[in-house]
Design an enzyme around this catalytic site. Structure first.
Site, PDB file in Angstrom:
ATOM      1  N   GLU A   1       0.818  -1.215   0.000  1.00 23.65           N
ATOM      2  CA  GLU A   1       0.000   0.000   0.000  1.00 23.65           C
ATOM      3  C   GLU A   1       0.849   1.262   0.000  1.00 23.65           C
ATOM      4  OE1 GLU A   1      -2.968   0.259  -0.734  1.00 23.65           O
ATOM      5  OE2 GLU A   1      -3.708  -1.792  -0.473  1.00 23.65           O
TER       6      GLU A   1
ATOM      7  N   ASP B   1      -9.509   5.862  -3.257  1.00 22.02           N
ATOM      8  CA  ASP B   1      -8.304   6.236  -3.995  1.00 22.02           C
ATOM      9  C   ASP B   1      -8.741   6.878  -5.308  1.00 22.02           C
ATOM     10  OD1 ASP B   1      -9.296   4.088  -5.361  1.00 22.02           O
ATOM     11  OD2 ASP B   1      -7.342   3.243  -5.821  1.00 22.02           O
TER      12      ASP B   1
ATOM     13  N   CYS C   1     -25.390   3.402 -13.804  1.00 21.10           N
ATOM     14  CA  CYS C   1     -24.410   4.477 -13.982  1.00 21.10           C
ATOM     15  C   CYS C   1     -24.994   5.694 -14.701  1.00 21.10           C
ATOM     16  CB  CYS C   1     -23.196   3.957 -14.753  1.00 21.10           C
ATOM     17  SG  CYS C   1     -21.890   5.194 -14.914  1.00 21.10           S
TER      18      CYS C   1
ATOM     19  N   TYR D   1      -6.521   7.018   3.254  1.00 26.99           N
ATOM     20  CA  TYR D   1      -6.688   5.875   2.357  1.00 26.99           C
ATOM     21  C   TYR D   1      -5.993   4.625   2.888  1.00 26.99           C
ATOM     22  CZ  TYR D   1      -5.528   2.454  -1.062  1.00 26.99           C
ATOM     23  OH  TYR D   1      -5.335   1.243  -1.665  1.00 26.99           O
TER      24      TYR D   1
END
Length: 376
Positions: free
Chosen positions: A66, A167, A235, A149
């Site tokens: 990460e 992110d 969407c 994050y």
DNA sequence: AACTCGTGGAA
DNA sequence: TTTCCAAGAGT
């Protein structure tokens, strides 16, 4: 008739969407289904079937990945991750490693404060926490270079605990899903609220990786593959006909140019290098000695002042390198070290194996350019 | 809030 | 060539 998720108001106040409430479970399950089917393989990832079989990720390995993945593509980070895990298999190994070795192993990956903080964080975890990573967001967040994050990512991916990762991928997916009219970075709060409501309490680790995968593989920046998207029916961005227009962004500042000169000094198969100051750009990394970098063309008197000795200096050319907030024109001038000359700062580094010397990319370019002019 | 902080791949 | 932008954090 399929519904889309209602956008959130410009004020950031959340207009509770019944559509989101109704669609939430469908969104979660269709995403997890897609994730299981896609089977995207990443070196640090525990596959969903393995996780289901009881395989727990190594929090140390997840944390290293990460940190490396911050503003860095998986393709660029992957070989570094493999090298780190092979060389330092546990957080204790990394904590005990000499700092220069950790920095050198990071060279070329960029954002070098990450390397300094990685080492510092390893020492904190190894020495103050018995080598065990914390699981709470608060304790994770307190570790160096672990922010909003990354704390959520570690909690979800490593410990499979409920968390919401936001992110760049998630920002893109969610602003498209809602055809969000607020431009980034101002939209961050709205996105965070939406992401948190959507995040799955079931299989939180897989869900977190799934929504990021969706952005990385399907809902890509330029040409989203909506036909392959498990969320396309919901969407709003797709319904506008131009999903790639989202997220909207504020205009960016233009990038200024800076200039500098560096000295490529060689002798006996070695090159003169020094270490940069602890903080700031390329902090604590090795470099070719040179002038400072200024916003106008290099001043001859400044070059003279920084010049280590009188010699037949030859121009090797210029390295052009682009940093985040400026680009650099770095003139490289070469000379052989005079007989008996000794560097007052820094030292000699063998040119054989210069690739492992820990030079950041811009300096590696300068070394190579100099060697073309003065082969050693 | 707006800067600082790297690098390389893609279009 | 230029522009964008990656599993962001710290100040």
């Amino acid at each position: 008739m399929l519904s889309t998720i209602a956008p959130v108001s410009r004020t950031g106040k959340h207009e509770r969407s019944p559509l989101l409430t109704n669609a939430r479970e469908a969104l979660r399950s269709s995403l997890l289904e897609w994730y299981d089917r896609a089977g995207r393989s990443l070196p640090w990832r525990v596959r969903p079937e393995d996780r289901a079989a009881g395989v727990a990720p190594d929090p140390y390995a997840v944390w290293v990945s990460e940190i490396m993945l911050q503003q860095t593509t998986a393709q660029h980070a992957a070989p570094y991750w493999r090298a780190f895990l092979r060389r330092w298999p546990t957080v204790r190994d990394l904590a005990d490693a000499p700092r220069e070795e950790v920095l050198a192993a990071w060279a070329g990956l960029g954002y070098y404060a990450r390397a300094r903080n990685l080492h510092a964080c390893a020492q904190t975890v190894a020495n103050e926490r018995g080598g065990v990573f914390p699981q709470s967001l608060e304790d994770l967040r307190a570790l160096p270079r672990v922010g909003e994050y990354t704390s959520n990512a570690i909690r979800a991916v490593a410990f499979d605990k409920p968390a919401s990762v936001v992110d760049g991928n998630v920002e893109r997916v969610l602003t498209r899903m809602t055809a969000m009219q607020t431009p980034l970075p101002g939209a961050r709060l709205e996105i965070r609220v939406l992401a948190a409501e959507l995040a799955s309490p079931v299989r939180p680790g897989d869900y977190a990786q799934a929504i990021m995968d969706l952005g990385a593989v399907v809902c890509t920046p330029k040409s989203p593959r909506c036909s392959a998207c498990p969320w396309s029916a919901w969407c709003a961005g797709r319904r506008t006909g131009h999903p790639a227009r989202f997220p909207l962004r504020q205009k960016k500042k233009s990038r200024p140019v800076r200039w500098g000169v560096c000295f490529h000094v060689t002798g006996q198969g070695r090159i003169w290098l020094r270490r940069r100051p602890e903080t700031g750009l390329l902090g604590a990394m090795m470099e070719l000695p040179g002038t400072g970098w200024t916003d106008s063309a290099p001043d001859p008197t400044e070059i003279d002042k920084a010049c280590p000795f009188e010699a037949d200096w030859r121009r090797a050319g210029r390295v052009r390198h682009v940093f985040t907030h400026f680009s650099l024109e770095l003139e490289v001038i070469c000379a052989a070290a005079p007989e008996g000359w000794r560097p007052d700062v820094g030292g000699w580094v063998p040119l054989t194996g210069i690739d492992q010397a820990g030079l950041p990319s811009v300096m590696m370019k300068a070394v190579r350019l100099g060697l073309e002019t003065r082969p050693v």
